[in-house]
Design a protein around this motif. Structure first.
Motif, PDB file in Angstrom:
ATOM      1  N   MET A 272      36.398  41.357  43.197  1.00  0.00           N
ATOM      2  CA  MET A 272      37.703  41.107  43.808  1.00  0.00           C
ATOM      3  C   MET A 272      38.232  39.771  43.317  1.00  0.00           C
ATOM      4  SD  MET A 272      38.121  43.770  45.577  1.00  0.00           S
ATOM      5  CE  MET A 272      39.542  43.333  46.562  1.00  0.00           C
ATOM      6  N   PRO A 273      39.564  39.585  43.279  1.00  0.00           N
ATOM      7  CA  PRO A 273      40.135  38.311  42.843  1.00  0.00           C
ATOM      8  C   PRO A 273      39.732  37.180  43.785  1.00  0.00           C
ATOM      9  CG  PRO A 273      41.824  39.698  43.788  1.00  0.00           C
ATOM     10  CD  PRO A 273      40.613  40.557  43.651  1.00  0.00           C
ATOM     11  N   GLU A 274      39.571  35.986  43.202  1.00  0.00           N
ATOM     12  CA  GLU A 274      39.165  34.814  43.964  1.00  0.00           C
ATOM     13  C   GLU A 274      40.315  33.832  44.050  1.00  0.00           C
ATOM     14  OE1 GLU A 274      35.849  33.221  41.975  1.00  0.00           O
ATOM     15  OE2 GLU A 274      34.513  34.934  42.355  1.00  0.00           O
ATOM     16  N   PRO A 275      40.502  33.196  45.212  1.00  0.00           N
ATOM     17  CA  PRO A 275      41.581  32.201  45.347  1.00  0.00           C
ATOM     18  C   PRO A 275      41.353  31.030  44.390  1.00  0.00           C
ATOM     19  CG  PRO A 275      40.757  32.860  47.496  1.00  0.00           C
ATOM     20  CD  PRO A 275      39.841  33.456  46.496  1.00  0.00           C
ATOM     21  N   GLY A 276      42.414  30.614  43.693  1.00  0.00           N
ATOM     22  CA  GLY A 276      42.335  29.491  42.778  1.00  0.00           C
ATOM     23  C   GLY A 276      41.881  29.862  41.381  1.00  0.00           C
ATOM     24  N   ASN A 277      41.398  31.071  41.160  1.00  0.00           N
ATOM     25  CA  ASN A 277      40.952  31.506  39.838  1.00  0.00           C
ATOM     26  C   ASN A 277      42.118  32.193  39.141  1.00  0.00           C
ATOM     27  OD1 ASN A 277      39.613  32.304  37.576  1.00  0.00           O
ATOM     28  ND2 ASN A 277      38.077  33.573  38.639  1.00  0.00           N
ATOM     29  N   THR A 278      42.602  31.603  38.030  1.00  0.00           N
ATOM     30  CA  THR A 278      43.771  32.161  37.323  1.00  0.00           C
ATOM     31  C   THR A 278      43.384  33.214  36.311  1.00  0.00           C
ATOM     32  OG1 THR A 278      43.664  30.366  35.704  1.00  0.00           O
ATOM     33  CG2 THR A 278      45.054  30.023  37.644  1.00  0.00           C
ATOM     34  N   ASP A 279      42.114  33.427  36.114  1.00  0.00           N
ATOM     35  CA  ASP A 279      41.680  34.451  35.166  1.00  0.00           C
ATOM     36  C   ASP A 279      41.784  35.813  35.836  1.00  0.00           C
ATOM     37  OD1 ASP A 279      40.624  35.900  33.150  1.00  0.00           O
ATOM     38  OD2 ASP A 279      38.550  35.189  33.395  1.00  0.00           O
ATOM     39  N   ALA A 280      42.623  36.688  35.272  1.00  0.00           N
ATOM     40  CA  ALA A 280      42.817  38.011  35.863  1.00  0.00           C
ATOM     41  C   ALA A 280      41.572  38.845  35.751  1.00  0.00           C
ATOM     42  CB  ALA A 280      43.997  38.722  35.202  1.00  0.00           C
ATOM     43  N   GLY A 281      40.751  38.601  34.765  1.00  0.00           N
ATOM     44  CA  GLY A 281      39.518  39.363  34.635  1.00  0.00           C
ATOM     45  C   GLY A 281      39.788  40.842  34.407  1.00  0.00           C
ATOM     46  N   ASP A 282      38.973  41.646  35.106  1.00  0.00           N
ATOM     47  CA  ASP A 282      39.132  43.096  34.953  1.00  0.00           C
ATOM     48  C   ASP A 282      40.408  43.617  35.572  1.00  0.00           C
ATOM     49  OD1 ASP A 282      36.734  43.092  33.668  1.00  0.00           O
ATOM     50  OD2 ASP A 282      35.548  43.627  35.451  1.00  0.00           O
ATOM     51  N   TRP A 283      41.051  42.788  36.403  1.00  0.00           N
ATOM     52  CA  TRP A 283      42.291  43.247  37.048  1.00  0.00           C
ATOM     53  C   TRP A 283      43.412  43.397  36.026  1.00  0.00           C
ATOM     54  CZ3 TRP A 283      42.762  44.997  41.899  1.00  0.00           C
ATOM     55  CH2 TRP A 283      41.701  44.732  42.769  1.00  0.00           C
ATOM     56  N   ASP A 284      43.294  42.786  34.857  1.00  0.00           N
ATOM     57  CA  ASP A 284      44.335  42.906  33.842  1.00  0.00           C
ATOM     58  C   ASP A 284      44.044  44.043  32.878  1.00  0.00           C
ATOM     59  OD1 ASP A 284      46.751  42.106  32.837  1.00  0.00           O
ATOM     60  OD2 ASP A 284      45.883  40.719  31.374  1.00  0.00           O
ATOM     61  N   ALA A 285      43.034  44.866  33.194  1.00  0.00           N
ATOM     62  CA  ALA A 285      42.648  45.932  32.251  1.00  0.00           C
ATOM     63  C   ALA A 285      43.694  47.031  32.199  1.00  0.00           C
ATOM     64  CB  ALA A 285      41.288  46.510  32.650  1.00  0.00           C
ATOM     65  N   GLY A 286      44.479  47.135  33.232  1.00  0.00           N
ATOM     66  CA  GLY A 286      45.465  48.212  33.233  1.00  0.00           C
ATOM     67  C   GLY A 286      46.687  47.911  32.416  1.00  0.00           C
ATOM     68  N   HIS A 287      46.845  46.660  31.935  1.00  0.00           N
ATOM     69  CA  HIS A 287      48.020  46.313  31.145  1.00  0.00           C
ATOM     70  C   HIS A 287      47.709  46.477  29.661  1.00  0.00           C
ATOM     71  CE1 HIS A 287      50.062  44.652  34.647  1.00  0.00           C
ATOM     72  NE2 HIS A 287      48.886  44.129  34.994  1.00  0.00           N
TER      73      HIS A 287
END
Length: 356
Positions: A272-287
């Motif tokens: 899950m996304p973490e507060p303060g972390n600007t790296d989208a990680g796997d959450w940007d896989a859909g783009h």
């Protein structure tokens, strides 16, 4: 003192029992009647109390009906020498009773008429309580007469009379209604009229307008002409039989499928996304990701990238701006020929071009 008071209370409750029974009373009148008739369940008798200081003679009897015109039994009790009444009269039959009480001059001073109905064991030995200095008089009904010869009995009965006389009489409702109708209601209406005013007069009916020709429209009834649809031949069967057949055409495009949009969503990342972390990680896989070595777009009518040359740089060719009087392609320089103005300029707007 306590013993005397207790005996007086006992005399009062024995003599004046409360009755919840109902019977019919037709008449109770006269100054000699103090109370009653009432039913005493403890004695199983009806009792009438009268004033022994007034009454010297009692005439009573039972009757066949409420008219009290046909007697069945009649008795007379008149005081003899040294006799006196205790002021208590018993009635012991379920019958129609009438009793009349007279004073020493023979004047009627009391009348009682009622219908006894609640006696459980009627003995039918009705009588009054008498006393003659020790021996009971009458027909032997004076057994226990000393019970009613309580000290100060007349004073206690007088108190009851005071209570009875303090109760206001029943109002005359007919008189109350007349007062309400003739006094209260007119006053109320007048006060409301002063407070609220009166209603305006109704408008007058409009007068009839003479000379208006209605052409008899009030006597005419609107009519609807028959369109003749029943003879037009336009029927349901005709539509079904004569209507052109719509040709069926196959769809060569192959059609399309409607899928469940929930099935087309990409799977959610495990982290899950973490507060303060600007790296989208796997959450940007859909783009969609653009590759780093993507070539530049090339127009269709060229084989390669066009040569646009070098961009011009100011003062790179060391060109000098034109000066006045220079004919080498530079703008002309005004010269003085001794005349006002210049040969390159018009003296007047109407002069031809090039003339001085």
């Amino acid at each position: 003192m306590i013993k005397k008071t207790s005996s007086l209370l006992l005399c009062f409750f024995l003599f004046y029992p409360l009755s919840a029974f109902a019977f019919t009373v037709y008449e109770v009148s006269g100054i000699a009647i103090k109370s009653g008739p009432y039913y005493s369940p403890s004695d199983d008798k009806y009792i009438v109390e009268f004033d022994p200081n007034i009454v010297r003679k009692v005439v009573y009897g039972s009757y066949t009906d409420a008219t009290f015109s046909t007697p069945m039994t009649v008795k007379v009790r008149e005081l003899g020498e040294n006799e006196y009444f205790y002021g208590v009269h018993y009635f012991t039959c379920n019958s129609y009773y009438k009793a009349e009480y007279f004073d020493g001059s023979g004047t009627l001073v009391g009348t009682v008429k009622f219908h006894a109905t609640e006696l459980v064991n009627p003995t039918c030995n009705s009588d009054t309580s008498l006393g003659n200095g020790g021996s009971g008089g009458g027909s032997g009904s004076c057994a226990g007469c000393d019970l009613f010869n309580c000290p100060g009995w007349s004073q206690y009965m007088g108190k009851l009379d005071e209570i009875k006389n303090a109760i206001p009489p029943t109002p005359n409702w007919n008189q109350v209604a007349v007062i309400f109708r003739d006094t209260i209601v007119p006053k109320l209406v007048a006060d409301l009229e002063v407070m609220l005013g009166t209603a305006p007069s109704p408008p007058a009916e409009p007068p009839d307008l003479p000379g208006v020709d209605t052409h008899g429209i009030e006597n005419k009834v609107p009519s609807m002409p028959d369109p003749g649809l029943d003879t037009s031949g336009f029927t349901k069967d005709r539509i079904e039989s004569e209507a052109p057949v719509i040709e069926f055409r196959e769809d060569d495009s192959g059609g399309f499928n409607i899928v469940n949009p929930m099935d087309t969503l990409p799977p959610l990342p495990n982290k899950m996304p973490e507060p303060g972390n600007t790296d989208a990680g796997d959450w940007d896989a859909g783009h969609p990701q653009e590759p780093e070595d993507a070539p530049m777009p090339i127009p269709k009518d060229q084989d390669g990238t066009p040569d646009t040359g070098d961009a011009p740089i100011p003062s790179q060719n060391n060109d000098t701006p034109p000066g006045p009087g220079d004919n080498s392609g530079n703008p002309p320089i005004p010269q003085d020929d001794g005349m006002p103005g210049s040969k390159y300029y018009k003296k007047h707007p109407d002069d031809p071009d090039g003339s001085g």
